[in-house]
Design a protein around this motif. Structure first.
Motif, mmCIF file in Angstrom:
data_model
loop_
_atom_site.group_PDB
_atom_site.id
_atom_site.type_symbol
_atom_site.label_atom_id
_atom_site.label_comp_id
_atom_site.label_asym_id
_atom_site.label_seq_id
_atom_site.Cartn_x
_atom_site.Cartn_y
_atom_site.Cartn_z
ATOM 1 N N GLY A 5 -4.717 5.951 -17.579
ATOM 2 C CA GLY A 5 -6.106 6.218 -17.907
ATOM 3 C C GLY A 5 -6.273 7.192 -19.052
ATOM 4 O O GLY A 5 -7.324 7.226 -19.702
ATOM 5 N N ALA A 6 -5.245 8.007 -19.308
ATOM 6 C CA ALA A 6 -5.281 8.958 -20.416
ATOM 7 C C ALA A 6 -4.631 8.397 -21.678
ATOM 8 O O ALA A 6 -4.450 9.120 -22.657
ATOM 9 N N GLY A 7 -4.267 7.113 -21.632
ATOM 10 C CA GLY A 7 -3.676 6.479 -22.803
ATOM 11 C C GLY A 7 -2.189 6.677 -22.946
ATOM 12 O O GLY A 7 -1.610 6.350 -23.988
ATOM 13 N N THR A 36 -1.824 5.512 -12.902
ATOM 14 C CA THR A 36 -2.928 6.354 -12.479
ATOM 15 C C THR A 36 -3.820 6.757 -13.650
ATOM 16 O O THR A 36 -3.478 6.603 -14.825
ATOM 17 N N ARG A 37 -4.968 7.330 -13.298
ATOM 18 C CA ARG A 37 -5.911 7.795 -14.313
ATOM 19 C C ARG A 37 -5.288 8.860 -15.208
ATOM 20 O O ARG A 37 -5.561 8.909 -16.409
ATOM 21 N N PHE A 86 -6.416 2.589 -12.226
ATOM 22 C CA PHE A 86 -6.419 1.853 -13.483
ATOM 23 C C PHE A 86 -7.347 2.497 -14.491
ATOM 24 O O PHE A 86 -8.320 3.148 -14.137
ATOM 25 N N SER A 87 -7.027 2.295 -15.741
ATOM 26 C CA SER A 87 -7.860 2.846 -16.807
ATOM 27 C C SER A 87 -9.144 2.034 -16.912
ATOM 28 O O SER A 87 -9.257 0.928 -16.418
ATOM 29 N N ARG A 142 -8.537 -0.511 -2.479
ATOM 30 C CA ARG A 142 -9.418 0.633 -2.243
ATOM 31 C C ARG A 142 -9.361 1.617 -3.400
ATOM 32 O O ARG A 142 -10.392 2.125 -3.853
ATOM 33 N N ARG A 143 -8.156 1.881 -3.886
ATOM 34 C CA ARG A 143 -8.015 2.794 -5.026
ATOM 35 C C ARG A 143 -8.659 2.208 -6.269
ATOM 36 O O ARG A 143 -9.253 2.921 -7.068
ATOM 37 N N PHE A 144 -8.541 0.908 -6.437
ATOM 38 C CA PHE A 144 -9.156 0.256 -7.587
ATOM 39 C C PHE A 144 -10.676 0.417 -7.550
ATOM 40 O O PHE A 144 -11.318 0.702 -8.555
#
Length: 285
Positions: free
Chosen positions: A179-181, A174-175, A283-284, A275-277
């Motif tokens: 997504g936050a590394g 998830t982000r 994804f980051s 849809r989430r993509f």
């Protein structure tokens, strides 16, 4: 050198991991119910909050990694499904939620959660208990587990490890995490010669069952060598490792599931992820 938090740092695989990290020059904040840098009871909400706050204060708002090794196994002669689920599941997900901002402040932070090969080698783990844990309802999970009578503690262990592994897999991409590394992964040990296993081996009936369990390479794993795997998963070499559950179990998982994995994704399961993509939720950048 980095700053890492290790739960379950006073014994077993957590202790071995903390020792490896310190030997490599890193700062380690150990968390345990036994003497440690932060002494806390992870089986209670208050204890988990205290541990989360103490670590955030000690690390100054920045962590380079976390190892969630604290856990309880089924103890011979004792029924303790509530304690097992509280420590093994909530003692992971609540702490990680609290520490996520500090991990995001680090440079390519890595998290290793201790799962178990029990996730794939204990039969008939109740799905209701797993779903209840993932929904945050510990009481409902325990009610589902008590239906198993004397096997409730073993089922609680398996359910808690399945649930925490699925939590890792779901959140890793998830982000808020990838997504936050932050790289979020799990390790699934088999029979490692820790104080917990030694206690089980001291009971004849338990020892007989343990020795009869299939371990293709034979024997028991070494906590120090398992810690080497954890340190690798915290290293820069693991930058591309995300959402994985790594089995280090002497071949037991492969023995039982040689043809079960890998398996292709059913087409219908791709729809919600596509849809989430499109919404950039999974994804980051």
């Amino acid at each position: 050198m980095g700053t890492y938090v290790v739960t379950g740092s006073a014994s077993g695989m957590g202790k071995a991991t903390a020792e490896r990290l310190r030997a490599n020059g890193h700062t380690v904040i150990g968390v345990d119910i036994q003497p440690a840098d932060v002494v806390a009871d992870l089986s209670t909400p208050a204890g988990r909050r205290a541990a989360a706050d103490a670590v955030r204060s000690a690390c100054g708002g920045r962590l380079d990694g976390a190892v969630l090794a604290a856990g309880l196994g089924p103890t011979p002669g004792r029924e303790q499904p509530a304690l097992i689920t509280q420590v093994n599941y909530f003692g992971v997900v609540e702490l990680l939620a609290a520490w996520r901002p500090a991990l995001a402040a680090g440079d390519r932070a890595k998290v290793v959660v201790f799962s178990s090969n029990s996730t794939t080698t204990i039969p008939a783990i109740p799905g209701r208990a797993i779903r209840a844990l993932l929904a945050g309802d510990g009481d409902k999970a325990v009610r589902a587990l008590r239906l198993f009578g004397k096997a409730a503690s073993s089922m609680a262990y398996g359910a808690s490890k399945v649930a925490v592994s699925r939590w890792v897999r779901e959140h890793a991409v998830t982000r808020d995490w990838a997504g936050a590394g932050i790289r979020l992964n799990a390790i699934a040990p088999g029979a490692i010669l820790t104080p917990l296993l030694e206690k089980q081996l001291s009971t004849p009936a338990e020892a007989k069952a343990i020795h009869s369990f299939p371990v293709p390479i034979g024997g028991f794993g070494d906590p120090g060598k398992l810690a080497d795997w954890v340190v690798f998963m915290l290293s820069d070499a693991a930058d591309f490792l995300c959402g994985s559950v790594l089995f280090v179990d002497g071949g037991s998982d492969a023995y039982f599931r040689a043809t079960d994995w890998p398996a292709s994704v059913p087409a219908w399961r791709l729809v919600p992820y596509l849809r989430r993509f499109k919404r950039n939720e999974s994804f980051s950048q």
